[in-house]
Enzyme design. Structure first.
Site, mmCIF file in Angstrom:
data_model
loop_
_atom_site.group_PDB
_atom_site.id
_atom_site.type_symbol
_atom_site.label_atom_id
_atom_site.label_comp_id
_atom_site.label_asym_id
_atom_site.label_seq_id
_atom_site.Cartn_x
_atom_site.Cartn_y
_atom_site.Cartn_z
ATOM 1 N N GLU A 138 57.428 -0.059 1.027
ATOM 2 C CA GLU A 138 57.432 -1.127 2.225
ATOM 3 C C GLU A 138 56.006 -0.765 3.264
ATOM 4 O O GLU A 138 55.719 0.509 3.243
ATOM 5 C CB GLU A 138 58.631 -1.063 3.242
ATOM 6 C CG GLU A 138 59.972 -1.198 2.512
ATOM 7 C CD GLU A 138 61.169 -1.232 3.421
ATOM 8 O OE1 GLU A 138 62.132 -2.338 3.391
ATOM 9 O OE2 GLU A 138 61.187 -0.147 3.990
ATOM 10 N N CYS A 151 51.147 0.298 9.391
ATOM 11 C CA CYS A 151 52.159 1.386 8.861
ATOM 12 C C CYS A 151 52.013 1.747 7.547
ATOM 13 O O CYS A 151 52.911 0.701 6.726
ATOM 14 C CB CYS A 151 53.327 1.716 9.397
ATOM 15 S SG CYS A 151 54.314 3.267 9.170
ATOM 16 N N CYS A 158 60.940 9.848 -0.852
ATOM 17 C CA CYS A 158 60.334 10.948 -0.256
ATOM 18 C C CYS A 158 61.024 12.431 -0.832
ATOM 19 O O CYS A 158 62.298 12.149 -1.146
ATOM 20 C CB CYS A 158 60.404 11.130 1.378
ATOM 21 S SG CYS A 158 59.567 12.221 2.214
ATOM 22 N N CYS A 162 64.379 14.685 5.470
ATOM 23 C CA CYS A 162 64.570 14.913 6.788
ATOM 24 C C CYS A 162 65.732 14.288 7.166
ATOM 25 O O CYS A 162 65.743 12.998 6.890
ATOM 26 C CB CYS A 162 63.583 14.289 7.449
ATOM 27 S SG CYS A 162 61.858 15.365 7.499
ATOM 28 N N CYS A 165 65.918 10.858 9.154
ATOM 29 C CA CYS A 165 64.796 9.641 8.568
ATOM 30 C C CYS A 165 65.743 8.900 7.532
ATOM 31 O O CYS A 165 66.266 9.547 6.482
ATOM 32 C CB CYS A 165 63.795 10.219 8.229
ATOM 33 S SG CYS A 165 62.480 9.142 7.409
ATOM 34 N N CYS A 389 60.290 3.138 13.419
ATOM 35 C CA CYS A 389 60.057 4.630 12.832
ATOM 36 C C CYS A 389 61.392 5.284 12.461
ATOM 37 O O CYS A 389 62.349 5.165 13.105
ATOM 38 C CB CYS A 389 59.510 5.408 13.834
ATOM 39 S SG CYS A 389 59.173 7.108 13.498
#
Length: 416
Positions: A138, A151, A158, A162, A165, A389
């Site tokens: 994305e 962004c 990933c 985290c 997230c 975010c």
């Protein structure tokens, strides 16, 4: 179509794979370019030298290859062309010759969404030719009165996990290639109608490497892609308008400053070891003090180019007055040219955290401001389309070797 020539620059990139330190070793880099199914070479994401070499390898005379490479660079990155037929300063027969051997691609747009606040999110799909098949990632465009920020993602998934997230709940599928990273910028320019490239009056003014993935775990591709984005004869975005965000891959930070030279943002999010170990597990490998020293050593950081520290506000987790005072103490200790972005937590399904109350966020911000450090509160954008975010996630999954073998067997059986 005739068989494509063997490209030595493709073979040359098959160097011994490099392992970058981290919580979990990421996909090795660099990734060699892969020929398309139709045998043509994608010019997007190649450097000027690689475009010229590709032309020479396809039997174009070196002097002419140099000229054609310059023309192609202008059409691809200044005019946004994807069709050789529109490149009118190249002879018609040469345009046909190029179209037989090369292509200028874009990531496939699976879905495009627009938020009520004007934020745009694209679900993109690309196949790196690694046997995994097409994978989704994305990108997000955030318009403001005085700027427009894209962004950009650097990985599918990933490796950092985290806990606040949404992307962190994915497994790492693969690194994006330079073409796929640059392709996001090209696609945004397409959608915004910003060709030919102009230094003034553009909507897309800034880029943040804050999408899916950890950019420093895909260092070579990110560096090469951003060098194309910053090239003055093409997309021409200044390095002062590009920010690279890292969760704290300490061994790669100085190299990023030296070889890329863009603004640095650090996903800090906590000021104590216990809390940061929980919400940013990479802290167990590179602790807060080590990270802040790497920030102090970052090339080019000064009061005119401050380091941004991102701090997500989690209710009763990292938002106390004591946390705010400790944040000020740490930044002062290392004499960092810093500003702090306070980010109200953006919820996603299954999240274990809540956002701090507006009153608590304001109180935290005031303490940091009183300590002499800028600490604005970031206004959430694109929440209604999961573009804010920490909300990016796709359904992409990395297939195991056994799964790939099974798929190959099924395809073979179908052919038989």
């Amino acid at each position: 179509m005739e068989n494509p020539p063997d490209f030595p620059y493709v073979r040359a990139m098959n160097v011994p794979l490099m392992s970058i330190p981290g919580h979990i070793d990421p996909v090795p880099v660099p990734r060699a370019p892969v020929l398309r199914a139709d045998g043509r070479i994608d010019l997007l994401g190649l450097t000027r030298a690689e475009i010229r070499l590709a032309l020479e390898t396809a039997q174009l005379e070196p002097k002419q290859a140099k000229l054609r490479a310059k023309q192609l660079w202008h059409w691809i990155y200044n005019r946004g062309a994807t069709d050789f037929a529109v490149m009118t300063d190249i002879a018609k027969d040469m345009r046909g010759w190029l179209a037989m051997r090369f292509v200028v691609s874009r990531p496939e747009v699976v879905e495009a969404q627009v938020s009520t606040d004007g934020t745009r999110k694209w679900l993109l799909r690309a196949d790196a030719g690694d046997g995994q098949g097409a994978q989704d990632f994305e990108m997000v465009f955030i318009p403001d009165a005085d700027r427009g920020t894209l962004c950009v993602s650097s990985q599918v998934g990933c490796t950092l996990n985290c806990t606040f997230c949404h992307t962190g709940t994915m497994r790492l599928v693969r690194n994006l290639t330079p073409a796929e990273i640059v392709g996001q910028v090209m696609l945004a320019r397409d959608a915004l109608g910003e060709w030919p490239s102009q230094p003034e009056g553009r909507m897309l003014t800034n880029i943040v490497m804050m999408g899916m993935g950890e950019p420093l775990y895909n260092f070579d591709a990110v560096r090469d892609a951003l060098s194309i984005v910053m090239d003055g004869d093409g997309l021409a975005l200044s390095k002062r308008r590009i920010t690279l965000s890292t969760s704290g891959v300490v061994p790669m930070m100085a190299r990023a400053g030296e070889e890329i030279g863009v603004n640095l943002a650090v996903s800090l999010h906590a000021v104590t070891k216990d809390v940061r170990d929980e919400i940013v597990p990479l802290n167990r490998k590179y602790g807060i003090e080590e990270l802040l020293q790497a920030c102090a050593d970052y090339p080019g950081a000064n009061n005119a180019r401050r380091i941004t520290f991102e701090y997500v506000m989690l209710k009763d987790k990292n938002d106390s007055d004591e946390d705010a005072h400790e944040l000020v103490r740490l930044l002062r200790k290392y004499r960092l040219p810093a500003k702090v972005n306070l980010i109200p937590f953006n919820p996603w399904p299954g999240a274990a955290y809540e956002c701090s109350t507006p009153e608590r966020v304001t109180r935290f911000s005031n303490i940091v401001f009183e300590g002499g450090i800028s600490a604005p509160v970031r206004r959430p954008r694109g929440r209604d389309i999961d573009a804010a975010c920490g909300q990016l996630k796709t359904a992409a999954e990395r297939k195991s070797r056994a799964e790939l073998d099974r798929i190959a067997q099924e395809k073979q059986a179908a052919i038989a």
